[in-house]
Design a protein around this motif. Structure first.
Motif, PDB file in Angstrom:
ATOM      1  N   ALA A   1      38.729  46.513  31.541  1.00 16.74           N
ATOM      2  CA  ALA A   1      38.865  44.793  31.338  1.00 16.74           C
ATOM      3  C   ALA A   1      38.886  44.618  32.539  1.00 16.74           C
ATOM      4  O   ALA A   1      38.610  44.013  33.288  1.00 16.74           O
ATOM      5  CB  ALA A   1      39.554  44.210  29.645  1.00 16.74           C
ATOM      6  N   PHE A   2      39.626  45.247  32.788  1.00 20.02           N
ATOM      7  CA  PHE A   2      40.415  45.178  34.524  1.00 20.02           C
ATOM      8  C   PHE A   2      39.387  45.190  35.403  1.00 20.02           C
ATOM      9  O   PHE A   2      39.448  44.290  36.306  1.00 20.02           O
ATOM     10  CB  PHE A   2      41.866  45.643  34.928  1.00 20.02           C
ATOM     11  CG  PHE A   2      42.167  45.584  35.905  1.00 20.02           C
ATOM     12  CD1 PHE A   2      42.938  44.911  36.222  1.00 20.02           C
ATOM     13  CD2 PHE A   2      42.263  46.437  37.254  1.00 20.02           C
ATOM     14  CE1 PHE A   2      43.477  44.392  37.784  1.00 20.02           C
ATOM     15  CE2 PHE A   2      42.816  46.014  38.726  1.00 20.02           C
ATOM     16  CZ  PHE A   2      43.535  45.217  38.444  1.00 20.02           C
ATOM     17  N   GLN A   3      38.687  46.206  35.520  1.00 13.89           N
ATOM     18  CA  GLN A   3      37.651  46.866  35.997  1.00 13.89           C
ATOM     19  C   GLN A   3      36.647  45.096  36.214  1.00 13.89           C
ATOM     20  O   GLN A   3      36.252  44.377  37.784  1.00 13.89           O
ATOM     21  CB  GLN A   3      36.761  47.532  36.578  1.00 13.89           C
ATOM     22  CG  GLN A   3      38.231  48.509  36.538  1.00 13.89           C
ATOM     23  CD  GLN A   3      37.728  50.432  36.446  1.00 13.89           C
ATOM     24  OE1 GLN A   3      35.911  50.338  35.815  1.00 13.89           O
ATOM     25  NE2 GLN A   3      38.241  51.237  35.940  1.00 13.89           N
ATOM     26  N   THR A   4      36.361  44.818  35.551  1.00 15.94           N
ATOM     27  CA  THR A   4      35.412  43.428  35.339  1.00 15.94           C
ATOM     28  C   THR A   4      35.210  42.182  35.470  1.00 15.94           C
ATOM     29  O   THR A   4      34.280  41.719  36.378  1.00 15.94           O
ATOM     30  CB  THR A   4      35.141  43.080  33.681  1.00 15.94           C
ATOM     31  OG1 THR A   4      36.232  42.831  33.123  1.00 15.94           O
ATOM     32  CG2 THR A   4      34.257  44.383  32.559  1.00 15.94           C
ATOM     33  N   LEU A   5      36.769  42.443  36.217  1.00 18.53           N
ATOM     34  CA  LEU A   5      37.360  41.316  36.963  1.00 18.53           C
ATOM     35  C   LEU A   5      36.557  41.801  37.324  1.00 18.53           C
ATOM     36  O   LEU A   5      35.830  40.393  38.769  1.00 18.53           O
ATOM     37  CB  LEU A   5      38.904  41.180  37.175  1.00 18.53           C
ATOM     38  CG  LEU A   5      39.311  41.303  35.434  1.00 18.53           C
ATOM     39  CD1 LEU A   5      41.074  40.935  36.457  1.00 18.53           C
ATOM     40  CD2 LEU A   5      38.739  39.345  34.949  1.00 18.53           C
ATOM     41  N   GLY A   6      36.169  41.954  38.818  1.00 23.18           N
ATOM     42  CA  GLY A   6      35.982  42.690  40.249  1.00 23.18           C
ATOM     43  C   GLY A   6      33.902  42.690  40.483  1.00 23.18           C
ATOM     44  O   GLY A   6      33.851  42.314  41.072  1.00 23.18           O
ATOM     45  N   VAL A   7      32.839  43.087  38.852  1.00 17.09           N
ATOM     46  CA  VAL A   7      32.040  42.521  39.204  1.00 17.09           C
ATOM     47  C   VAL A   7      31.299  41.511  38.193  1.00 17.09           C
ATOM     48  O   VAL A   7      30.338  41.437  38.663  1.00 17.09           O
ATOM     49  CB  VAL A   7      31.615  44.658  38.303  1.00 17.09           C
ATOM     50  CG1 VAL A   7      30.288  44.276  38.363  1.00 17.09           C
ATOM     51  CG2 VAL A   7      31.932  45.347  39.216  1.00 17.09           C
ATOM     52  N   VAL A   8      31.995  41.486  36.980  1.00 13.21           N
ATOM     53  CA  VAL A   8      31.288  40.424  35.786  1.00 13.21           C
ATOM     54  C   VAL A   8      31.496  38.862  36.189  1.00 13.21           C
ATOM     55  O   VAL A   8      31.187  38.218  36.439  1.00 13.21           O
ATOM     56  CB  VAL A   8      31.299  40.549  34.617  1.00 13.21           C
ATOM     57  CG1 VAL A   8      31.028  40.071  33.934  1.00 13.21           C
ATOM     58  CG2 VAL A   8      31.368  42.414  34.447  1.00 13.21           C
ATOM     59  N   TYR A   9      32.952  39.296  36.662  1.00  7.98           N
ATOM     60  CA  TYR A   9      33.251  37.266  36.758  1.00  7.98           C
ATOM     61  C   TYR A   9      33.847  36.617  38.134  1.00  7.98           C
ATOM     62  O   TYR A   9      34.463  35.833  37.983  1.00  7.98           O
ATOM     63  CB  TYR A   9      34.662  37.308  35.901  1.00  7.98           C
ATOM     64  CG  TYR A   9      34.270  37.876  34.587  1.00  7.98           C
ATOM     65  CD1 TYR A   9      33.961  37.045  33.991  1.00  7.98           C
ATOM     66  CD2 TYR A   9      35.380  38.869  34.356  1.00  7.98           C
ATOM     67  CE1 TYR A   9      33.546  37.253  32.031  1.00  7.98           C
ATOM     68  CE2 TYR A   9      34.730  39.061  32.400  1.00  7.98           C
ATOM     69  CZ  TYR A   9      33.990  38.488  31.954  1.00  7.98           C
ATOM     70  OH  TYR A   9      33.852  38.986  30.502  1.00  7.98           O
ATOM     71  N   GLY A  10      32.898  37.266  38.813  1.00 13.58           N
ATOM     72  CA  GLY A  10      33.573  36.944  40.025  1.00 13.58           C
ATOM     73  C   GLY A  10      32.847  35.284  40.366  1.00 13.58           C
ATOM     74  O   GLY A  10      33.294  34.427  40.871  1.00 13.58           O
ATOM     75  N   ASP A  11      31.600  35.695  40.108  1.00 15.03           N
ATOM     76  CA  ASP A  11      30.923  33.892  40.350  1.00 15.03           C
ATOM     77  C   ASP A  11      31.288  33.628  39.728  1.00 15.03           C
ATOM     78  O   ASP A  11      30.981  31.963  40.175  1.00 15.03           O
ATOM     79  CB  ASP A  11      29.324  34.409  39.539  1.00 15.03           C
ATOM     80  CG  ASP A  11      28.356  33.386  40.130  1.00 15.03           C
ATOM     81  OD1 ASP A  11      28.452  32.591  40.724  1.00 15.03           O
ATOM     82  OD2 ASP A  11      26.950  33.422  39.733  1.00 15.03           O
ATOM     83  N   MET A  12      30.954  33.645  37.992  1.00 11.63           N
ATOM     84  CA  MET A  12      32.196  32.029  37.438  1.00 11.63           C
ATOM     85  C   MET A  12      33.686  32.109  37.861  1.00 11.63           C
ATOM     86  O   MET A  12      33.703  30.920  37.448  1.00 11.63           O
ATOM     87  CB  MET A  12      32.326  32.663  35.660  1.00 11.63           C
ATOM     88  CG  MET A  12      32.582  31.353  34.960  1.00 11.63           C
ATOM     89  SD  MET A  12      32.822  32.446  33.211  1.00 11.63           S
ATOM     90  CE  MET A  12      31.436  33.230  32.444  1.00 11.63           C
ATOM     91  N   GLY A  13      33.635  33.278  38.572  1.00 10.11           N
ATOM     92  CA  GLY A  13      35.565  32.569  38.643  1.00 10.11           C
ATOM     93  C   GLY A  13      35.975  32.237  39.936  1.00 10.11           C
ATOM     94  O   GLY A  13      37.067  31.388  40.207  1.00 10.11           O
ATOM     95  N   THR A  14      34.865  32.055  40.958  1.00  4.22           N
ATOM     96  CA  THR A  14      34.957  31.107  42.414  1.00  4.22           C
ATOM     97  C   THR A  14      34.566  29.504  41.790  1.00  4.22           C
ATOM     98  O   THR A  14      33.886  29.186  43.036  1.00  4.22           O
ATOM     99  CB  THR A  14      34.200  31.829  43.183  1.00  4.22           C
ATOM    100  OG1 THR A  14      32.854  32.127  42.571  1.00  4.22           O
ATOM    101  CG2 THR A  14      34.990  33.070  43.885  1.00  4.22           C
ATOM    102  N   SER A  15      33.843  29.185  40.725  1.00  4.60           N
ATOM    103  CA  SER A  15      33.441  28.071  40.570  1.00  4.60           C
ATOM    104  C   SER A  15      34.233  26.485  40.498  1.00  4.60           C
ATOM    105  O   SER A  15      33.687  25.903  40.628  1.00  4.60           O
ATOM    106  CB  SER A  15      32.863  28.001  39.067  1.00  4.60           C
ATOM    107  OG  SER A  15      34.085  28.211  38.117  1.00  4.60           O
TER     108      SER A  15
END
Length: 835
Positions: free
Chosen positions: A100-114
């Motif tokens: 789950a921690f690793q998903t932060l760097g791959v899955v949620y980068g685009d949504m996280g920078t919104s």
């Protein structure tokens, strides 16, 4: 024929009808999918009227008790179903949390920078006059995140995965396994024995599912519409891969405008281009080289969002918590009218990258993605937006640079560095998703062949496509240099995102109807709720077409045209080759010498056909002065599953009588499989597999002899093979169980030792001939030519086939480039395909 690493294989075609030997029952190919009435199915089967055994006698086969032939060369694969299933259910809790921690760097980068650009775009459409605008926009953002990513993707869409794989093409492959909707007629019944197929067919009690399945299979218009929908969604994902780097990088760099004197728009554009050049130049090294750095950076980014959000809420205005009341959405629209509706185009940017939750599922598990979003991403984004809203309550004029203005001055430079890195990581995720989409499209025959480089030995999903990378880089630079503003790029960004979401909603609804067989009320609620929300957003972003919204539509149309034309031409080629198969009668008349000289060696005749003798073989017999002693018709076939286990990869079948030494090998790959083996490794594996097949075949004959001997003595006349005037072979009462399947194994063990002679002269002779041919070397026999529409074809068809498809074929990666075979071992025969 041109063989390729990741796309479909090219195959020759020639005209001429033929008469073929036919078996009435078979598990080799699903006859319902074989093309045309002119070409009967099971064309390549020749059943010998007599068999000779080591005892020196001969015996006719009793067809009414003949067991099924073993199609898989590795029979032990039948006992390991599910062993290769992509499943993370049994992972311990600590491993799931780490994932789950690793998903932060791959899955949620685009949504996280919104949060870098959402409010600045929203309030460029709706000026702030009172707290109603701020609370209404905040409430709209909060409930958009709650409905689309949280409710739709986390709880519903993630469950519609294809053995752990997600994305538009994964949904399409899942539907293709439950209903025969592929336009390429190369489906085989044996494909359903692959462990990753895991089919649970619709029950007959559920008439709704059966009716939908029947409509999809029998009406070509529905197949074409489904394919068009999938290609549209995929082309929009590729277009998103162009817009995401431009938007994210430019938004991060623009923060310097208010802090560095003289840093104007031109400087923002130049700095953004430099960052983009750096971003795309490191793609060739692969994400694996810096992969584990991504999660800590994004983890720090989300921590900053949450902490700065809490700081602003406490310092400026706690009353922003009132935005949890959805009534403020109503007040927002009633007060601002058409401007509020126009602002939806900016609001939708808060869920950019939501599709990555599903598209990147193959690298993680459903539970890990759900945990990361529910306990980290969702609350951090809410706090970030509420903090910005609280700052705007006291500083309404800061809407244009709300993100950086709301950051405490002492933290500006650390936050700026982290924001720039986060923007690059968000871009990296979409670039990788673009590469994956192109590879999957190639595997399913919907994209021209391009060079694919695998950048990691441990992760098969990490790939690099040079042509696509350079195209994305050039387009991103052009977009940044042309638009020069994040607000203008945002107008284009939203259309691509909403388009992909609506495609996924449609496909998941079809999965609910056909596969899950959900209650009709739930099926109707899914598109009614989520489809309605997405449609409202779509109506808003479509009004921005003149302001830059045309850009994603242009990109999508461009890639959609390429993919559809390639698939259209490939299907026509395959259908033409099916009609032009060589008559088995001709091969029988030619005899085991095939009317020429048989020289030592193994000839690998590459073609697309899963049954029948391809027309290229006739051209080879006419052109070459001699032919190899052992011939293998090799078909590299992609099946609608993510991965085919190695032990289930090959299917072998004998073509003609034993003295012809001709075989068919279907090598099956999933759309996520990697084909990077050296040709020597492939040759060795093929020969070993062929030897195993010959031994299994000998065991089958021995078992069959022991089983049917009493009947043959008493009823010899009924066991004969009957050749009709049409040269068809009839069989009756074929057993419906493979000979060496799991529950038959005990029966084999109970047979006397004489049923399995240690030295079968016929088997030893054939193995000896195979080893002699192997020692003489391999030759790859390929077809090379052009595709032309028939003279009587319509003008549109001639335009698409002769010019567009012909252009793509001439400029795509040559099939021989993927073979990695010395040129001296390749023979190419010119062919003209009339379709």
């Amino acid at each position: 024929m041109e063989e390729e690493e990741d796309g479909i294989q090219e195959v020759a075609s020639s005209g001429g009808a033929s008469t073929r030997l036919v078996r009435s029952e078979s598990r080799w190919v699903d006859g319902s999918e074989v093309d045309s009435a002119e070409s009967p199915p099971w064309c390549d089967e020749v059943v010998e009227p007599t068999r000779t055994f080591s005892g020196g006698g001969s015996m006719r086969r009793r067809l009414s008790k003949k067991p099924k032939r073993v199609d898989s060369l590795d029979v032990e694969a039948m006992s390991v179903h599910g062993a290769q299933h992509h499943d993370h259910k049994n992972l311990p809790i600590w491993a799931t949390l780490a994932m789950a921690f690793q998903t932060l760097g791959v899955v949620y980068g685009d949504m996280g920078t919104s949060p870098l650009y959402v409010f600045s775009d929203v309030f460029s459409k709706v000026p702030i006059k009172s707290e109603v605008e701020i609370l209404g926009a905040l409430s709209l953002v909060m409930y958009t995140i709650a409905i689309i990513p949280f409710a739709k993707y986390v709880f519903i869409v993630l469950k519609a995965n294809d053995n752990g794989e997600g994305g538009t093409f994964a949904l399409y492959s899942l539907i293709c396994r439950y209903a025969k909707v592929s336009l390429l007629p190369n489906q085989q019944r044996a494909d359903e024995d692959i462990s990753s197929f895991r089919l649970k067919l619709p029950t007959r009690e559920l008439e709704r599912a059966l009716y939908i399945k029947d409509c999809l299979e029998k009406k070509k218009i529905f197949k074409s519409l489904l394919l068009l929908l999938v290609l549209t969604g995929t082309s929009m994902v590729i277009g998103d891969g162009i817009l995401t780097p431009s938007m994210s990088v430019m938004s991060a760099v623009s923060g310097l405008q208010g802090e560095v004197p003289g840093f104007n728009t031109d400087a923002v554009v130049i700095a953004s281009i430099v960052v983009l050049l750096l971003l795309f130049s490191i793609q060739r090294f692969g994400t694996g080289k810096v992969g584990f750095l991504f999660a800590p950076i994004l983890g720090l980014w989300f921590l900053n969002l949450a902490s700065i959000g809490i700081y602003n809420i406490v310092k400026y205005d706690v009353s922003v918590l009132k935005a949890f009341n959805p009534a403020y959405i109503y007040f927002f629209f009633s007060r601002n009218g058409i401007k509020a509706w126009s602002a939806l185009g900016g609001c939708v940017l808060c869920i950019t990258g939501a599709e990555a939750m599903f598209a990147d599922l193959g690298h993680f598990s459903v539970k890990s993605i759900q945990i990361a979003f529910t306990f980290v991403v969702f609350p951090c984004l809410l706090l970030a937006y509420m903090g910005q809203a609280a700052y705007l309550m006291k500083n309404p004029l800061s809407a244009e640079r709300i993100f950086y203005d709301s950051v405490p001055s002492v933290l500006f430079w650390p936050v700026f560095v982290i924001a720039t890195l986060a923007a690059m990581i968000a871009s990296q995720a979409m670039i990788s998703a673009t590469f994956s989409c192109i590879k999957q499209s190639m595997a399913l025959g919907c994209f021209p062949r391009v060079k694919i480089i695998h950048t990691s030995k441990r992760s098969m999903g990490q790939i690099y496509i040079p042509v696509a990378n350079y195209f994305l880089m050039v387009m991103c630079i052009v977009i940044v240099a042309t638009f020069r503003s994040t607000n203008d790029i945002a107008n284009a960004y939203g259309i691509a995102e909403v388009g992909v979401m609506m495609v996924s909603t449609t496909l998941v609804t079809l999965v609910m109807l056909l596969i899950w067989q959900s209650n009709l009320i739930y099926v109707l609620l899914f598109p009614a709720v989520f489809g309605t929300v997405e449609f409202v957003y779509l109506t808003s972003v479509l009004t921005k077409i003149s302001e830059g919204g045309w850009l994603p539509l242009a990109f999508a149309s461009f890639f959609l045209s390429i993919m559809y034309i390639w698939n259209y031409g490939s299907v026509l080629k395959y259908q033409s080759e099916m009609r032009g198969r060589i008559s088995m009668d001709l091969l029988i008349d030619l005899g085991s010498t095939l009317g020429t000289v048989r020289v030592p060696g193994i000839g690998l005749v590459y073609n697309e056909l899963v049954q029948g003798v391809p027309s290229i073989f006739g051209q080879l017999l006419v052109t070459l002065p001699a032919i190899h002693s052992t011939l293998v018709f090799v078909c590299i076939k992609y099946v609608p599953v993510p991965v085919v286990p190695l032990e289930e990869r090959f299917l072998f079948r004998r073509v003609c009588h034993k003295d012809y030494h001709m075989f068919r090998c279907v090598a099956r790959y999933g759309y996520k499989d990697i084909r990077k083996e050296d040709h020597r490794v492939f040759e060795q594996l093929l020969v070993e597999s062929l030897e195993k097949f010959l031994r299994r075949e000998a065991q089958e004959i021995a078992l069959e002899t022991s089983t049917i001997e009493p009947d043959v003595v008493t009823e010899p006349d009924e066991t004969s093979v009957r050749f009709s005037d049409s040269q068809s072979v009839e069989t009756t009462n074929d057993l419906h169980v493979p000979l060496l399947s799991g529950h038959m194994t005990s029966g084999i063990e109970d047979l006397p030792a004489s049923a399995f002679p240690e030295e079968d002269p016929a088997l030893e002779y054939e193995l000896s001939a195979l080893r002699e041919a192997t020692a003489s070397g391999f030759t790859y026999l390929l077809a090379h030519g052009e595709v032309r529409a028939k003279k009587e074809s319509l003008f549109v068809k001639k335009l698409m086939v002769n010019y567009f498809y012909g252009f793509l074929r001439r400029n795509c990666r040559a099939g021989t480039a993927n073979l990695r075979v010395p040129h001296m071992n390749i023979i190419r025969v010119g062919m003209t395909y009339m379709v």
